[in-house]
Design a protein around this motif. Structure first.
Motif, PDB file in Angstrom:
ATOM      1  N   UNK A 158       0.840  -1.204   0.000  1.00 30.73           N
ATOM      2  CA  UNK A 158       0.000   0.000   0.000  1.00 30.73           C
ATOM      3  C   UNK A 158       0.873   1.251   0.000  1.00 30.73           C
ATOM      4  N   UNK A 159       1.920   1.252   0.835  1.00 26.91           N
ATOM      5  CA  UNK A 159       2.836   2.396   0.894  1.00 26.91           C
ATOM      6  C   UNK A 159       3.581   2.557  -0.424  1.00 26.91           C
ATOM      7  N   UNK A 160       3.988   1.444  -1.030  1.00 27.02           N
ATOM      8  CA  UNK A 160       4.675   1.508  -2.333  1.00 27.02           C
ATOM      9  C   UNK A 160       3.775   2.113  -3.401  1.00 27.02           C
ATOM     10  N   UNK A 161       2.544   1.637  -3.439  1.00 21.38           N
ATOM     11  CA  UNK A 161       1.618   2.127  -4.461  1.00 21.38           C
ATOM     12  C   UNK A 161       1.359   3.614  -4.300  1.00 21.38           C
ATOM     13  N   UNK A 162       1.212   4.059  -3.052  1.00 22.82           N
ATOM     14  CA  UNK A 162       0.991   5.478  -2.790  1.00 22.82           C
ATOM     15  C   UNK A 162       2.209   6.291  -3.216  1.00 22.82           C
ATOM     16  N   UNK A 163       3.401   5.811  -2.889  1.00 24.53           N
ATOM     17  CA  UNK A 163       4.631   6.535  -3.227  1.00 24.53           C
ATOM     18  C   UNK A 163       4.843   6.628  -4.732  1.00 24.53           C
ATOM     19  N   UNK A 164       4.397   5.617  -5.463  1.00 25.72           N
ATOM     20  CA  UNK A 164       4.628   5.575  -6.912  1.00 25.72           C
ATOM     21  C   UNK A 164       3.457   6.128  -7.714  1.00 25.72           C
ATOM     22  N   UNK A 165       2.551   6.849  -7.045  1.00 27.24           N
ATOM     23  CA  UNK A 165       1.430   7.501  -7.729  1.00 27.24           C
ATOM     24  C   UNK A 165       1.678   9.005  -7.770  1.00 27.24           C
ATOM     25  N   UNK A 166       1.632   9.586  -8.973  1.00 28.36           N
ATOM     26  CA  UNK A 166       1.947  11.004  -9.163  1.00 28.36           C
ATOM     27  C   UNK A 166       0.790  11.671  -9.908  1.00 28.36           C
ATOM     28  N   UNK A 167       0.240  12.714  -9.322  1.00 28.52           N
ATOM     29  CA  UNK A 167      -0.940  13.373  -9.873  1.00 28.52           C
ATOM     30  C   UNK A 167      -0.611  14.809 -10.259  1.00 28.52           C
ATOM     31  N   UNK A 168      -0.953  15.186 -11.481  1.00 25.50           N
ATOM     32  CA  UNK A 168      -0.787  16.554 -11.976  1.00 25.50           C
ATOM     33  C   UNK A 168      -2.163  17.075 -12.375  1.00 25.50           C
ATOM     34  N   UNK A 169      -2.539  18.215 -11.829  1.00 24.55           N
ATOM     35  CA  UNK A 169      -3.836  18.812 -12.146  1.00 24.55           C
ATOM     36  C   UNK A 169      -3.605  20.041 -13.018  1.00 24.55           C
ATOM     37  N   UNK A 239     -12.502  16.095 -16.192  1.00 22.67           N
ATOM     38  CA  UNK A 239     -12.395  15.572 -14.823  1.00 22.67           C
ATOM     39  C   UNK A 239     -11.807  16.636 -13.913  1.00 22.67           C
ATOM     40  N   UNK A 240     -12.310  16.692 -12.690  1.00 21.52           N
ATOM     41  CA  UNK A 240     -11.824  17.660 -11.708  1.00 21.52           C
ATOM     42  C   UNK A 240     -11.326  16.947 -10.454  1.00 21.52           C
ATOM     43  N   UNK A 241     -10.471  17.631  -9.728  1.00 16.27           N
ATOM     44  CA  UNK A 241     -10.041  17.151  -8.422  1.00 16.27           C
ATOM     45  C   UNK A 241     -11.061  17.619  -7.397  1.00 16.27           C
ATOM     46  N   UNK A 242     -11.669  16.675  -6.675  1.00 21.38           N
ATOM     47  CA  UNK A 242     -12.666  17.030  -5.667  1.00 21.38           C
ATOM     48  C   UNK A 242     -12.079  17.152  -4.274  1.00 21.38           C
ATOM     49  N   UNK A 243     -11.056  16.340  -3.968  1.00 24.52           N
ATOM     50  CA  UNK A 243     -10.476  16.363  -2.635  1.00 24.52           C
ATOM     51  C   UNK A 243      -9.086  15.741  -2.663  1.00 24.52           C
ATOM     52  N   UNK A 244      -8.246  16.190  -1.708  1.00 21.86           N
ATOM     53  CA  UNK A 244      -6.892  15.635  -1.591  1.00 21.86           C
ATOM     54  C   UNK A 244      -6.471  15.566  -0.128  1.00 21.86           C
ATOM     55  N   UNK A 245      -7.418  15.391   0.765  1.00 18.94           N
ATOM     56  CA  UNK A 245      -7.140  15.390   2.194  1.00 18.94           C
ATOM     57  C   UNK A 245      -6.211  14.229   2.555  1.00 18.94           C
ATOM     58  N   UNK A 246      -5.099  14.551   3.197  1.00 16.53           N
ATOM     59  CA  UNK A 246      -4.114  13.556   3.633  1.00 16.53           C
ATOM     60  C   UNK A 246      -3.633  12.667   2.488  1.00 16.53           C
ATOM     61  N   UNK A 247      -3.585  13.217   1.283  1.00 19.35           N
ATOM     62  CA  UNK A 247      -3.104  12.459   0.141  1.00 19.35           C
ATOM     63  C   UNK A 247      -4.124  11.495  -0.442  1.00 19.35           C
ATOM     64  N   UNK A 255     -13.393   8.104  -9.086  1.00 18.70           N
ATOM     65  CA  UNK A 255     -12.240   7.303  -8.662  1.00 18.70           C
ATOM     66  C   UNK A 255     -11.542   7.953  -7.471  1.00 18.70           C
ATOM     67  N   UNK A 256     -11.012   7.120  -6.584  1.00 24.45           N
ATOM     68  CA  UNK A 256     -10.275   7.598  -5.419  1.00 24.45           C
ATOM     69  C   UNK A 256      -9.055   6.700  -5.207  1.00 24.45           C
ATOM     70  N   UNK A 257      -7.934   7.292  -4.853  1.00 23.76           N
ATOM     71  CA  UNK A 257      -6.710   6.536  -4.588  1.00 23.76           C
ATOM     72  C   UNK A 257      -5.773   7.389  -3.746  1.00 23.76           C
ATOM     73  N   UNK A 258      -4.713   6.778  -3.244  1.00 21.05           N
ATOM     74  CA  UNK A 258      -3.739   7.471  -2.405  1.00 21.05           C
ATOM     75  C   UNK A 258      -2.536   7.916  -3.243  1.00 21.05           C
ATOM     76  N   UNK A 259      -2.005   9.092  -2.919  1.00 20.76           N
ATOM     77  CA  UNK A 259      -0.818   9.583  -3.614  1.00 20.76           C
ATOM     78  C   UNK A 259      -0.047  10.545  -2.720  1.00 20.76           C
ATOM     79  N   UNK A 260       1.278  10.436  -2.780  1.00 20.66           N
ATOM     80  CA  UNK A 260       2.143  11.363  -2.044  1.00 20.66           C
ATOM     81  C   UNK A 260       2.474  12.608  -2.857  1.00 20.66           C
TER      82      UNK A 260
END
Length: 437
Positions: A158-169, A239-247, A255-260
């Motif tokens: 789970x930590x690996x997947x979060x670390x390897x997720x990169x989001x650009x808005x 598509x819009x960003x609705x929330x990014x609380x605590x990553x 869709x929802x997922x974790x990202x650092x």
């Protein structure tokens, strides 16, 4: 105005401020005017090179131009202008340390540039970072490589997947180029991580409109999106960003997922100084200007660039305005510099009329798109045109040579993929040592 030398105060040392001062110091006769440039930073950043600086293709120091070295006939003040009082013809300057003070002027150029246009999205202020300054570019390079280091050092999936997720808005030039260059760098870096396959990384581009890069034609926009998707970059349109609380990233499509990593490049807005100045502004907080770059209804006040609403005389629509682009800013600055000289010399001012030449964008090493005078170019040739164009535009011969040297060295040596994360918290080791003692 006094009968002696005119004092020209230029608020902002970015594209408009620096290029205007350059032209004015070159054309004004000795003793006819004093030019003062005021900016919180003692340098000008050539923003089109920020993605390459983040990817390590260009040395960060070569992306900035020291104002005092370039503006040898000007006086450069390092501080933020916090107030403009046109009735008294003075601006208030707040230095980094010490009390604020006033600087008087005869002619004023208001060009503080722009700031990121953000929205009240939960978690954005705490988790997001922009991509407008050299500091942000360096941070993103270290951050992305740091996330690879982290992912290679933990076993928690789970930590690996979060670390390897990169989001650009934001799918304009800034967002597309930043994402493309950083993804290219990270993909290359994966060869040094035995436990990370490039397919594990997730790069997401979120764009509220129905296409990316609105600055180019629909066809070239679609081509760019297709090339990004070929690299497994997830391009989300409408598509819009609705929330990014605590990553915890939540998108408008459900869709929802974790990202650092959350990079915000969804546009810019005029610097708040313009609206605060009590000078005439439009509904977007930009100074309303005439085609000759004077502020409407005022004498001796000029503006250009992202802070100014300037009529676009190249369009048939009489209400059309110039967009907030580097191309407009640099070209307006040339006209503005000339008009300052004309004002000092008592001559008629000239209007700014933009002739659209085209657009260029880099999508990573040897990849690019370009549209020049209606001709569409793609691939390595477009990438070469992109580099050639910006090399010709970066200020000073010194910087041109240094950037060219960086590129030449990159042809013979592998990329540097070292994270210097300690730069983000330089006092942490010393603070821990002091706490022990």
């Amino acid at each position: 105005m006094n009968s002696g030398p005119k004092r020209i105060v230029i608020v902002g040392g970015g594209y408009v401020g620096m290029y205007t001062a350059l032209r004015a110091q070159k054309k004004l006769s000795r003793g006819s005017a004093e030019i003062i440039v005021i900016d919180p930073q003692p340098n000008m950043t050539y923003q089109p090179f920020l993605p390459e600086a983040a990817a390590g293709s260009v040395e960060p120091r070569h992306v900035v131009v020291p104002l005092r070295r370039v503006l040898k006939k000007c006086r450069v003040l390092t501080g933020a202008v916090t107030e403009i009082d046109h009735e008294r013809r003075s601006v208030q300057v707040r230095p980094g340390v010490g009390e604020s003070y006033d600087v008087s002027y005869d002619l004023l150029v208001v060009a503080p540039g722009s700031i990121a246009r953000t929205l009240p999205i939960p978690g954005l202020a705490e988790q997001g970072i922009g991509f407008k300054t050299i500091g942000e570019a360096i941070f993103m390079r270290n951050h992305v490589l740091g996330r690879l280091d982290f992912a290679a050092s933990v076993e928690d999936p789970v930590a690996r997947k979060r670390a390897l997720s990169f989001v650009f808005v934001g799918g304009g030039y800034a967002g597309v180029e930043a994402l493309a260059e950083l993804e290219d760098m990270a993909r290359y870096a994966c060869r040094y991580y035995a436990t990370i396959d490039p397919s594990e990384m997730r790069w997401v581009l979120v764009e509220a409109a129905n296409r990316i890069m609105p600055e180019v034609s629909v066809g070239l926009s679609s081509y760019t999106a297709d090339r990004l998707r070929e690299r497994n970059i997830d391009v989300r349109l409408d598509t819009r960003l609705n929330s990014a609380v605590d990553g915890h990233i939540v998108l408008s499509d459900g869709e929802a997922f974790q990202s650092d990593t959350l990079v915000w490049t969804a546009g810019v807005r005029s610097h708040p100084l313009a609206a605060k100045s009590k000078l005439p502004v439009d509904e977007r907080g930009r100074l309303t200007c005439n085609a000759n770059l004077t502020v409407k209804g005022l004498t001796g006040v000029f503006s250009a660039g992202d802070t100014a609403a300037v009529p676009d005389l190249s369009k048939k629509d009489p209400n059309a305005l110039c967009g907030p682009s580097a191309q407009h800013a640099v070209r307006q600055a040339r006209v503005l510099g000339e008009n300052l000289v004309r004002t000092v010399n008592g001559q008629a001012l000239e209007d700014y009329k933009h002739g659209y030449a085209g657009s260029v964008a880099s999508l990573g090493l040897y990849r690019g798109v370009a549209e020049l005078y209606g001709v569409k170019v793609r691939g390595p040739l477009a990438w070469f045109i992109h580099r050639s164009y910006h090399l010709s535009r970066v200020p000073t011969f010194n910087r041109k040579v240094r950037v060219l040297a960086d590129w030449t060295a990159a042809l013979f040596f592998p990329r540097e993929v070292v994270s210097l994360g300690q730069l983000q918290t330089p006092r942490s080791d010393f603070a821990r040592a002091a706490a022990i003692s």
